[in-house]
Scaffold this motif. Structure first.
Motif, PDB file in Angstrom:
ATOM      1  N   ARG A  18       9.715  -5.704   4.022  1.00 20.20           N
ATOM      2  CA  ARG A  18       8.921  -4.801   3.177  1.00 20.20           C
ATOM      3  C   ARG A  18       7.462  -4.735   3.624  1.00 20.20           C
ATOM      4  O   ARG A  18       6.747  -5.739   3.615  1.00 20.20           O
ATOM      5  N   VAL A  19       7.027  -3.531   4.011  1.00 20.71           N
ATOM      6  CA  VAL A  19       5.667  -3.353   4.501  1.00 20.71           C
ATOM      7  C   VAL A  19       4.645  -3.491   3.377  1.00 20.71           C
ATOM      8  O   VAL A  19       3.506  -3.913   3.621  1.00 20.71           O
ATOM      9  N   ASP A  20       5.019  -3.157   2.138  1.00 18.92           N
ATOM     10  CA  ASP A  20       4.054  -3.265   1.040  1.00 18.92           C
ATOM     11  C   ASP A  20       3.645  -4.714   0.787  1.00 18.92           C
ATOM     12  O   ASP A  20       2.489  -5.002   0.468  1.00 18.92           O
ATOM     13  N   LEU A  21       4.599  -5.629   0.976  1.00 15.10           N
ATOM     14  CA  LEU A  21       4.287  -7.049   0.792  1.00 15.10           C
ATOM     15  C   LEU A  21       3.419  -7.567   1.940  1.00 15.10           C
ATOM     16  O   LEU A  21       2.485  -8.343   1.726  1.00 15.10           O
ATOM     17  N   LYS A  22       3.726  -7.131   3.154  1.00 15.62           N
ATOM     18  CA  LYS A  22       2.909  -7.524   4.305  1.00 15.62           C
ATOM     19  C   LYS A  22       1.484  -6.981   4.163  1.00 15.62           C
ATOM     20  O   LYS A  22       0.510  -7.665   4.493  1.00 15.62           O
ATOM     21  N   ARG A  23       1.391  -5.768   3.669  1.00 10.53           N
ATOM     22  CA  ARG A  23       0.082  -5.140   3.448  1.00 10.53           C
ATOM     23  C   ARG A  23      -0.702  -5.911   2.386  1.00 10.53           C
ATOM     24  O   ARG A  23      -1.909  -6.150   2.527  1.00 10.53           O
ATOM     25  N   GLY A  24      -0.010  -6.295   1.307  1.00 13.56           N
ATOM     26  CA  GLY A  24      -0.653  -7.072   0.256  1.00 13.56           C
ATOM     27  C   GLY A  24      -1.171  -8.403   0.770  1.00 13.56           C
ATOM     28  O   GLY A  24      -2.260  -8.848   0.402  1.00 13.56           O
ATOM     29  N   LEU A  25      -0.401  -9.054   1.660  1.00 14.61           N
ATOM     30  CA  LEU A  25      -0.830 -10.327   2.239  1.00 14.61           C
ATOM     31  C   LEU A  25      -2.081 -10.131   3.089  1.00 14.61           C
ATOM     32  O   LEU A  25      -3.046 -10.902   2.977  1.00 14.61           O
ATOM     33  N   ALA A  66       1.011  -7.509  12.087  1.00 12.85           N
ATOM     34  CA  ALA A  66       2.411  -7.472  11.641  1.00 12.85           C
ATOM     35  C   ALA A  66       2.695  -6.196  10.861  1.00 12.85           C
ATOM     36  O   ALA A  66       3.782  -5.608  10.982  1.00 12.85           O
ATOM     37  N   VAL A  67       1.734  -5.747  10.065  1.00 11.88           N
ATOM     38  CA  VAL A  67       1.893  -4.491   9.322  1.00 11.88           C
ATOM     39  C   VAL A  67       2.054  -3.330  10.301  1.00 11.88           C
ATOM     40  O   VAL A  67       2.914  -2.455  10.117  1.00 11.88           O
ATOM     41  N   MET A  68       1.239  -3.321  11.358  1.00 13.68           N
ATOM     42  CA  MET A  68       1.254  -2.206  12.305  1.00 13.68           C
ATOM     43  C   MET A  68       2.551  -2.129  13.102  1.00 13.68           C
ATOM     44  O   MET A  68       2.888  -1.085  13.665  1.00 13.68           O
ATOM     45  N   GLU A  69       3.297  -3.224  13.141  1.00 10.11           N
ATOM     46  CA  GLU A  69       4.589  -3.213  13.837  1.00 10.11           C
ATOM     47  C   GLU A  69       5.687  -2.566  12.993  1.00 10.11           C
ATOM     48  O   GLU A  69       6.760  -2.248  13.508  1.00 10.11           O
ATOM     49  N   HIS A  70       5.410  -2.361  11.722  1.00  6.65           N
ATOM     50  CA  HIS A  70       6.403  -1.766  10.822  1.00  6.65           C
ATOM     51  C   HIS A  70       6.421  -0.250  10.980  1.00  6.65           C
ATOM     52  O   HIS A  70       5.382   0.388  11.179  1.00  6.65           O
ATOM     53  N   ASP A  85      -4.195   4.523   7.158  1.00  6.96           N
ATOM     54  CA  ASP A  85      -5.048   3.630   6.366  1.00  6.96           C
ATOM     55  C   ASP A  85      -4.867   2.185   6.808  1.00  6.96           C
ATOM     56  O   ASP A  85      -5.838   1.414   6.866  1.00  6.96           O
ATOM     57  N   ASP A  86      -3.633   1.808   7.125  1.00  5.50           N
ATOM     58  CA  ASP A  86      -3.365   0.457   7.614  1.00  5.50           C
ATOM     59  C   ASP A  86      -4.109   0.204   8.923  1.00  5.50           C
ATOM     60  O   ASP A  86      -4.680  -0.873   9.135  1.00  5.50           O
ATOM     61  N   ARG A  87      -4.108   1.191   9.812  1.00  2.89           N
ATOM     62  CA  ARG A  87      -4.779   1.024  11.102  1.00  2.89           C
ATOM     63  C   ARG A  87      -6.288   0.875  10.911  1.00  2.89           C
ATOM     64  O   ARG A  87      -6.935   0.093  11.607  1.00  2.89           O
ATOM     65  N   VAL A  88      -6.845   1.629   9.969  1.00  2.00           N
ATOM     66  CA  VAL A  88      -8.277   1.509   9.675  1.00  2.00           C
ATOM     67  C   VAL A  88      -8.582   0.119   9.123  1.00  2.00           C
ATOM     68  O   VAL A  88      -9.574  -0.515   9.507  1.00  2.00           O
ATOM     69  N   ASP A  89      -7.726  -0.376   8.238  1.00  2.00           N
ATOM     70  CA  ASP A  89      -7.915  -1.723   7.690  1.00  2.00           C
ATOM     71  C   ASP A  89      -7.765  -2.782   8.786  1.00  2.00           C
ATOM     72  O   ASP A  89      -8.446  -3.823   8.758  1.00  2.00           O
ATOM     73  N   TYR A  90      -6.883  -2.543   9.727  1.00  2.00           N
ATOM     74  CA  TYR A  90      -6.714  -3.447  10.866  1.00  2.00           C
ATOM     75  C   TYR A  90      -8.005  -3.481  11.689  1.00  2.00           C
ATOM     76  O   TYR A  90      -8.481  -4.558  12.092  1.00  2.00           O
ATOM     77  N   GLY A 102     -11.455  -4.169  20.313  1.00  3.67           N
ATOM     78  CA  GLY A 102     -10.147  -4.009  19.688  1.00  3.67           C
ATOM     79  C   GLY A 102     -10.205  -3.052  18.518  1.00  3.67           C
ATOM     80  O   GLY A 102      -9.312  -2.209  18.328  1.00  3.67           O
ATOM     81  N   ALA A 103     -11.274  -3.164  17.719  1.00  6.00           N
ATOM     82  CA  ALA A 103     -11.444  -2.268  16.566  1.00  6.00           C
ATOM     83  C   ALA A 103     -11.622  -0.828  17.026  1.00  6.00           C
ATOM     84  O   ALA A 103     -11.042   0.105  16.444  1.00  6.00           O
ATOM     85  N   GLU A 104     -12.407  -0.652  18.078  1.00  7.53           N
ATOM     86  CA  GLU A 104     -12.629   0.698  18.608  1.00  7.53           C
ATOM     87  C   GLU A 104     -11.319   1.307  19.099  1.00  7.53           C
ATOM     88  O   GLU A 104     -11.041   2.497  18.881  1.00  7.53           O
ATOM     89  N   LYS A 105     -10.503   0.492  19.745  1.00  5.26           N
ATOM     90  CA  LYS A 105      -9.202   0.964  20.236  1.00  5.26           C
ATOM     91  C   LYS A 105      -8.317   1.420  19.085  1.00  5.26           C
ATOM     92  O   LYS A 105      -7.647   2.461  19.159  1.00  5.26           O
ATOM     93  N   GLN A 106      -8.312   0.665  17.995  1.00  9.67           N
ATOM     94  CA  GLN A 106      -7.496   1.028  16.835  1.00  9.67           C
ATOM     95  C   GLN A 106      -7.980   2.335  16.211  1.00  9.67           C
ATOM     96  O   GLN A 106      -7.180   3.213  15.872  1.00  9.67           O
ATOM     97  N   LEU A 107      -9.291   2.484  16.055  1.00 12.69           N
ATOM     98  CA  LEU A 107      -9.829   3.700  15.445  1.00 12.69           C
ATOM     99  C   LEU A 107      -9.601   4.921  16.334  1.00 12.69           C
ATOM    100  O   LEU A 107      -9.407   6.037  15.826  1.00 12.69           O
ATOM    101  N   ASN A 108      -9.611   4.713  17.636  1.00 16.38           N
ATOM    102  CA  ASN A 108      -9.332   5.826  18.550  1.00 16.38           C
ATOM    103  C   ASN A 108      -7.890   6.314  18.422  1.00 16.38           C
ATOM    104  O   ASN A 108      -7.577   7.446  18.823  1.00 16.38           O
ATOM    105  N   SER A 109      -7.029   5.460  17.868  1.00 18.01           N
ATOM    106  CA  SER A 109      -5.620   5.824  17.675  1.00 18.01           C
ATOM    107  C   SER A 109      -5.375   6.528  16.347  1.00 18.01           C
ATOM    108  O   SER A 109      -4.273   7.015  16.093  1.00 18.01           O
ATOM    109  N   VAL A 110      -6.399   6.562  15.496  1.00 20.27           N
ATOM    110  CA  VAL A 110      -6.268   7.229  14.197  1.00 20.27           C
ATOM    111  C   VAL A 110      -6.450   8.740  14.393  1.00 20.27           C
ATOM    112  O   VAL A 110      -7.411   9.160  15.034  1.00 20.27           O
TER     113      VAL A 110
END
Length: 284
Positions: A69-76, A95-99, A105-110, A122-130
């Motif tokens: 469940r991704v919602d539980l992983k997100r909550g953690l 782990a959330v991003m692998e789901h 929103d998950d990627r931004v939080d990552y 690493g953060a810049e790479k993630q935001l470039n993927s949004v």
């Protein structure tokens, strides 16, 4: 006749039992529905728990019981951020991003978690993927911070302005923008931004302190006209005094630090130590 009665009773009993089974099935379904709603509410309550470590324990157990469940992983992941465990949160967000149901929103939080551990690339790479269509306050605030770290000032200003326009509570992002201007030596612009931040949140002491630094860098050694407590006034006078000393205006700085000591309702140890050091320096 007796056989007919017995058959009739048997049929009646079977129909009654059938009705009971249907009712029992409905009860079970209803109960299951209530449990799902209760669990959803509990998850939301735990995300806002007063003690974030309790939320971490709750979601850790829940993920262990149902790792699909991704919602539980997100909550953690969110709970780990709240609890100040940024390193663990980075792993949780990964782990959330692998789901398959991970969101933008998950990627931004990552990306936010990566910034917290100092992984700006690493953060810049993630935001470039949004996707560019994902226009949120948090996304642009992080984009601005990354542009700042790369000293891409025009991009930073554009992102800060966009972020400020996407929230009804822009005090924090305006303060960050002002601090960015302060580090560039654009003191007048910084002072204006800190003033705007205080307008939206008069209790934001960081913006008040930063505003005093911006004023001190311009040689303005009077306090700004903003709402402040007596303790805040003393602390701001102390900041202004240190700023004056740093600029070479030692006499003015000493006077401001003395005023800070007199203004503070309790013993102002930091200011007292600074004043003694200044006086000892003059004596020696």
């Amino acid at each position: 006749m007796r056989k007919i009665v017995m058959i009739s009773l048997a049929l009646t009993g079977a129909m009654a039992l059938s009705g009971c089974e249907g009712a029992m099935t409905e009860v079970k379904r209803a109960k299951t529905g209530v449990n799902v709603i209760d669990e959803s509410n509990l998850n939301e309550l735990m995300l806002g728990a007063a003690d974030p470590n309790e939320a971490v324990s709750y979601f850790s157990r829940s993920v262990a019981q149902d790792p699909t469940r991704v919602d539980l992983k997100r909550g953690l992941a969110k709970s780990l951020i709240r609890a100040g465990h940024a390193d663990a949160a980075v792993k949780a967000w990964a782990a959330v991003m692998e789901h398959e149901d991970a969101t933008s929103d998950d990627r931004v939080d990552y990306a936010d978690a990566l910034i917290r551990v100092g992984d700006w690339k690493g953060a810049e790479k993630q935001l470039n993927s949004v996707p560019p269509t994902h226009e949120t306050y948090k996304r642009y605030r992080l984009e601005a911070m990354i542009a700042d770290s790369n000293q891409e000032w025009k991009k930073a200003d554009s992102f800060y302005e966009t972020a400020a326009g996407l929230t009804t509570k822009p005090s924090s992002v305006l303060n960050n923008w002002g601090y960015s201007k302060l580090t560039r030596g654009e003191y007048k612009e910084a002072e204006v931004l800190f003033g705007r931040a205080i307008t939206y949140d008069p209790s934001l002491f960081t913006a008040k302190n930063n505003m005093v630094l911006a004023r001190g860098a311009q040689g303005k050694y009077d306090l700004p006209v903003v709402e402040m407590t007596q303790i805040e006034r003393a602390q701001l006078l102390y900041t202004l005094g240190l700023s004056a000393v740093k600029s070479g205006d030692t006499v003015i700085g000493k006077g401001l630090i003395k005023e800070a000591i007199e203004t503070h309702p309790q013993h102002f140890e930091a200011a007292v130590r600074s004043l003694r050091a200044l006086e000892d320096n003059v004596t020696n």
